[in-house]
Design a protein around this motif. Sequence first.
Motif, short mmCIF file in Angstrom:
data_model
loop_
_atom_site.label_atom_id
_atom_site.label_comp_id
_atom_site.label_asym_id
_atom_site.label_seq_id
_atom_site.Cartn_x
_atom_site.Cartn_y
_atom_site.Cartn_z
N ILE A 167 -5.55 -2.90 -5.99
CA ILE A 167 -5.34 -3.85 -4.89
C ILE A 167 -5.84 -5.24 -5.30
N GLY A 170 -3.55 -7.11 -7.53
CA GLY A 170 -2.23 -7.43 -6.97
C GLY A 170 -1.16 -6.43 -7.33
N TYR A 172 0.31 -3.96 -5.94
CA TYR A 172 0.37 -3.35 -4.62
C TYR A 172 1.22 -2.09 -4.57
N LYS A 222 2.49 -0.85 4.04
CA LYS A 222 3.34 -1.67 3.18
C LYS A 222 2.54 -2.16 1.97
N PRO A 223 3.23 -2.58 0.91
CA PRO A 223 2.54 -3.09 -0.29
C PRO A 223 2.02 -4.51 -0.06
N GLU A 224 1.05 -4.61 0.83
CA GLU A 224 0.44 -5.89 1.17
C GLU A 224 -1.08 -5.74 1.12
N LYS A 225 -1.78 -6.74 0.66
CA LYS A 225 -3.20 -6.63 0.37
C LYS A 225 -4.03 -6.16 1.56
N LEU A 226 -3.92 -6.84 2.69
CA LEU A 226 -4.78 -6.50 3.82
C LEU A 226 -4.50 -5.09 4.34
N SER A 227 -3.22 -4.72 4.36
CA SER A 227 -2.87 -3.37 4.81
C SER A 227 -3.42 -2.32 3.86
N LEU A 228 -3.37 -2.59 2.58
CA LEU A 228 -3.86 -1.64 1.59
C LEU A 228 -5.37 -1.49 1.66
#
Length: 267
Positions: A167, A170, A172, A222-228
């Motif tokens: 993460i 990057g 993701y 989703k492949p997004e930083k905050l969600s991960l």
Amino acid sequence: MKFPSTLPTPHRTLLETIITRFSADPRIAGIAASGSYTTNTMDIYSDLDLVIACAASDYASVMHERFALIEQLDGGVAAFSGEHVGEPRLVIALFAPKWADEPIHVDFKFVALEDAAQRVDPCQVLWEREGELSQIYASSTPYYPQPEPQWIEERFWTWVHYGATKIARGEYFEAVEFLSFLRTTVLSPLALRQSQQTPSGVRKLETRLPEFALELGKTVVKPEKLSLIDALNRVITLYLRLRENEVVIKREAAQQVSMDYVARLLN
């Protein structure tokens, strides 16, 4: 032969054809079914999971000709061996016969008779030549591999660190796939075992453990930083809760290092 009441008509027609063709080969000693066939829980989306057993003396020749045996069946459109799932004896096939509205997936597992005893699910004999396959099943018990809590604990915190680095860097999509690995390898098997159910990954988890499935669903992102980041923290929380129900030697140093790393790097 009495078929399960939930066996769809197209599956039944194909199965009858398979039994007729394969039983004509003198090298084949028996045919059995496993999976949803034995639990009478089939539907139009189900696979046919078949065991094709032969005498040890005939096993090499049957394995050599297994694709030719399958190709003699009507409607075959694809067939390949199962090395990708660690089972080279398996042939995964897809059939689209003219009399079926939808394609049908069939797994053919070719085994020597004495090896039929080693199985993860109950099997129901569909046809046999000398009764040997029934005898083997009657004298042995299926065993589904169980998750080993200590094995998981030894690895989990290093896995957490690995996921955090993906993460942070990057990567993701890599992180998305890794969270899937943790759901399938750690969380769902432990939860299923603790509820006295077969720990078969995330298979049918929605109906087997609906409340846990809702919690696990929050780690699918989703492949997004905050969600991960949020998903990784939820994975950790779920694991800690599940671990409390197990007898393990806790790797507290590794846990602290990994959780500090996640907090410092991602939060």
